[in-house]
Design an enzyme around this catalytic site. Structure first.
Site, PDB file in Angstrom:
ATOM      1  N   GLU A  90       0.821  -1.212   0.000  1.00 21.80           N
ATOM      2  CA  GLU A  90       0.000   0.000   0.000  1.00 21.80           C
ATOM      3  C   GLU A  90       0.847   1.251   0.000  1.00 21.80           C
ATOM      4  O   GLU A  90       1.843   1.316   0.707  1.00 21.80           O
ATOM      5  CB  GLU A  90      -0.766   0.062   1.319  1.00 21.80           C
ATOM      6  CG  GLU A  90      -2.036  -0.685   1.335  1.00 21.80           C
ATOM      7  CD  GLU A  90      -2.738  -0.484   2.671  1.00 21.80           C
ATOM      8  OE1 GLU A  90      -3.119  -1.503   3.241  1.00 21.80           O
ATOM      9  OE2 GLU A  90      -2.888   0.662   3.129  1.00 21.80           O
ATOM     10  N   CYS A 103       3.035   8.498   1.308  1.00 25.67           N
ATOM     11  CA  CYS A 103       3.335   7.654   2.459  1.00 25.67           C
ATOM     12  C   CYS A 103       3.707   6.279   1.906  1.00 25.67           C
ATOM     13  O   CYS A 103       2.876   5.624   1.270  1.00 25.67           O
ATOM     14  CB  CYS A 103       2.082   7.598   3.327  1.00 25.67           C
ATOM     15  SG  CYS A 103       2.204   6.498   4.719  1.00 25.67           S
ATOM     16  N   CYS A 110       4.381  -6.464   8.673  1.00 26.73           N
ATOM     17  CA  CYS A 110       5.223  -5.906   9.730  1.00 26.73           C
ATOM     18  C   CYS A 110       5.329  -6.910  10.870  1.00 26.73           C
ATOM     19  O   CYS A 110       4.390  -7.629  11.163  1.00 26.73           O
ATOM     20  CB  CYS A 110       4.610  -4.603  10.242  1.00 26.73           C
ATOM     21  SG  CYS A 110       5.662  -3.715  11.402  1.00 26.73           S
ATOM     22  N   CYS A 114       2.293  -3.905  16.939  1.00 30.23           N
ATOM     23  CA  CYS A 114       1.618  -2.855  17.718  1.00 30.23           C
ATOM     24  C   CYS A 114       0.115  -3.161  17.753  1.00 30.23           C
ATOM     25  O   CYS A 114      -0.497  -3.441  16.724  1.00 30.23           O
ATOM     26  CB  CYS A 114       1.864  -1.477  17.102  1.00 30.23           C
ATOM     27  SG  CYS A 114       3.598  -1.005  17.124  1.00 30.23           S
ATOM     28  N   CYS A 117      -2.505  -1.287  15.452  1.00 25.58           N
ATOM     29  CA  CYS A 117      -2.190  -1.131  14.029  1.00 25.58           C
ATOM     30  C   CYS A 117      -2.849  -2.224  13.196  1.00 25.58           C
ATOM     31  O   CYS A 117      -2.868  -3.395  13.582  1.00 25.58           O
ATOM     32  CB  CYS A 117      -0.678  -1.165  13.837  1.00 25.58           C
ATOM     33  SG  CYS A 117      -0.167  -1.031  12.119  1.00 25.58           S
ATOM     34  N   CYS A 331      -3.139   3.091   7.711  1.00 22.90           N
ATOM     35  CA  CYS A 331      -2.381   1.960   8.233  1.00 22.90           C
ATOM     36  C   CYS A 331      -2.841   0.557   7.875  1.00 22.90           C
ATOM     37  O   CYS A 331      -3.527  -0.112   8.650  1.00 22.90           O
ATOM     38  CB  CYS A 331      -2.319   2.054   9.750  1.00 22.90           C
ATOM     39  SG  CYS A 331      -2.009   3.702  10.323  1.00 22.90           S
TER      40      CYS A 331
HETATM   41  N1  SAH Z   1       6.641   1.182  11.850  1.00 22.44           N
HETATM   42  C1  SAH Z   1       6.803   2.596  11.827  1.00 22.44           C
HETATM   43  C2  SAH Z   1       6.108   3.289  10.670  1.00 22.44           C
HETATM   44  C3  SAH Z   1       4.745   2.828  10.253  1.00 22.44           C
HETATM   45  S1  SAH Z   1       3.349   3.313  11.192  1.00 22.44           S
HETATM   46  C4  SAH Z   1       6.358   3.188  13.153  1.00 22.44           C
HETATM   47  O1  SAH Z   1       5.885   2.461  13.984  1.00 22.44           O
HETATM   48  O2  SAH Z   1       6.582   4.362  13.360  1.00 22.44           O
HETATM   49  C5  SAH Z   1       3.198   5.047  11.018  1.00 22.44           C
HETATM   50  C6  SAH Z   1       2.550   5.714  12.195  1.00 22.44           C
HETATM   51  O3  SAH Z   1       1.156   5.393  12.293  1.00 22.44           O
HETATM   52  C7  SAH Z   1       3.155   5.300  13.532  1.00 22.44           C
HETATM   53  O4  SAH Z   1       3.293   6.413  14.370  1.00 22.44           O
HETATM   54  C8  SAH Z   1       2.128   4.346  14.063  1.00 22.44           C
HETATM   55  O5  SAH Z   1       2.252   4.206  15.441  1.00 22.44           O
HETATM   56  C9  SAH Z   1       0.845   5.016  13.608  1.00 22.44           C
HETATM   57  N2  SAH Z   1      -0.336   4.157  13.618  1.00 22.44           N
HETATM   58  C10 SAH Z   1      -0.415   2.845  13.336  1.00 22.44           C
HETATM   59  N3  SAH Z   1      -1.681   2.411  13.473  1.00 22.44           N
HETATM   60  C11 SAH Z   1      -2.418   3.470  13.838  1.00 22.44           C
HETATM   61  C12 SAH Z   1      -3.788   3.646  14.147  1.00 22.44           C
HETATM   62  N4  SAH Z   1      -4.662   2.656  14.097  1.00 22.44           N
HETATM   63  N5  SAH Z   1      -4.191   4.893  14.490  1.00 22.44           N
HETATM   64  C13 SAH Z   1      -3.323   5.910  14.551  1.00 22.44           C
HETATM   65  N6  SAH Z   1      -2.017   5.801  14.281  1.00 22.44           N
HETATM   66  C14 SAH Z   1      -1.566   4.588  13.937  1.00 22.44           C
END
Ligand code: SAH
Length: 343
Positions: A90, A103, A110, A114, A117, A331
């Protein structure tokens, strides 16, 4: 087959040498690929047919099929690109007043897990090569016939879990003979892979570093982000301070606010204590609720309170504008849907 977009200019000179050609040919090829952005070798009209044949035999030029494309009413476009090996990634194009931001994804899936995510729960497949990262920008520029002005590594994947290819992609993107994207216009976001933050501080690339913090408290942060059990907040902050001292650059801390989890003024207080005196900025993100996710978005009122409280206490904070919510731009959601539909 080797991907010709994987090489920065210096490496391409070596490749061209192996084909028995002069280094200046590499500059010509580099320009065709990254400045003119041709889709096949035959468009390289100042290259002899003989060399073009050699290139075709040895390299893939890496074009992407658009598997899906969603367009939001706010101008955001979300792409699902098909890779050569059948995987899909994506990328999102966002329109801001200062220009177009892409982006990009750094991996197919991944490993970081998290909890909030959308990439979590669908399989990690592999890291992307440098060329596959850069091609996301090229494919979007080709599709929209426009120039991208900013790139953020905030798509799927953990950039610092694919460190070498991400750094090389930045070098390719930076090169004035190609895409010519100034380093100040590139941001890399990490969930906090501490050893790579030190490496990045020592690297001679100038892009912006974003840290996904989301909580200033080890208990809450570990419950949201497994990486915190490997590298806790203290270790993370030590690395961030080293980065700031070494590069004299401001770090951007991302903080996704979720209701009753990390959006209390008591949480803001903790955050202020943690960041006091650091050269930094806080980017507040209303958390996006994912399917079956336990985190829900804070109210706008709370988010504004949180922001004002930080600003009143000397920590610069802004709220990230939500773009593309009507097309689920956040995301990993498109790849997730696509995998589901195929099942
Ligand atoms: N792996 C990297 C980059 C990808 S995520 C990282 O963790 O920074 C990009 C950003 O989106 C990160 O700050 C992540 O924490 C945030 N993110 C992921 N899922 C999200 C969600 N459901 N709502 C808001 N932010 C989210």
């Amino acid at each position: 087959m080797k991907n010709i977009k994987d090489y920065n200019l210096e490496e391409l000179k070596e490749e061209v040498k192996l084909l028995g050609e002069k280094p200046f040919r590499a500059e010509q090829i580099f320009k065709w690929i990254f400045d003119v952005k041709v889709k096949n070798f035959d468009e390289m009209t100042n290259i002899s047919t003989e060399l073009r044949e050699k290139l075709k035999q040895n390299y893939d030029i890496c074009n992407y099929d658009i598997v899906r494309k969603l367009e939001s009413t706010d101008g955001t476009k979300k792409y699902l690109f098909g890779l050569n090996d059948g995987n899909a990634i994506e990328s999102v194009l966002m329109e801001y007043h200062f220009g177009k931001t892409v982006c990009v994804s750094s991996q197919v899936g991944c490993k970081m897990g998290c909890k909030f995510c959308a990439s979590t729960g669908i399989p990690f497949v592999r890291s992307l090569s440098s060329g596959e990262i850069v091609q996301q920008v090229i494919a979007i520029e080709q599709d929209t016939s426009s120039k991208v002005s900013n790139i953020v590594f905030m798509g799927i994947g953990e950039p610092f879990d694919n460190y070498d290819n991400v750094i090389n992609a930045v070098k390719i993107l930076n090169n004035p003979k190609g895409i010519n994207m100034g380093a100040r216009h590139i941001s890399i976001s990490t969930c906090g892979v501490v050893p790579r933050i030190y490496d990045f501080a020592n690297e001679n690339v100038q892009c912006t570093l974003s840290i996904s913090l989301h909580s200033s408290n080890d208990k809450v942060r570990s419950s949201m982000m497994p990486i915190n059990s490997a590298y806790n907040i203290e270790e993370l902050m030590k690395a961030c301070k080293y980065y700031i001292q070494k590069t004299n650059k401001r770090i951007s801390f991302e903080y996704a606010l979720s209701k009753d989890n990390n959006d209390n003024l008591k949480d803001a207080d903790e955050l202020i204590r943690l960041l006091k005196g650091m050269l930094c900025h806080v980017n507040l993100i209303p958390i996006n609720k994912i399917e079956n996710g336990k985190y829900t978005k804070s109210s706008l009122e709370n988010i504004m309170k949180f922001r004002d409280y930080l600003n009143d206490h000397g920590i610069t904070a802004t709220i990230r504008r939500e773009l593309g919510s009507d097309i689920d731009a956040a995301c990993g959601q498109l790849r997730r849907k696509n995998l589901k539909d195929r099942k």
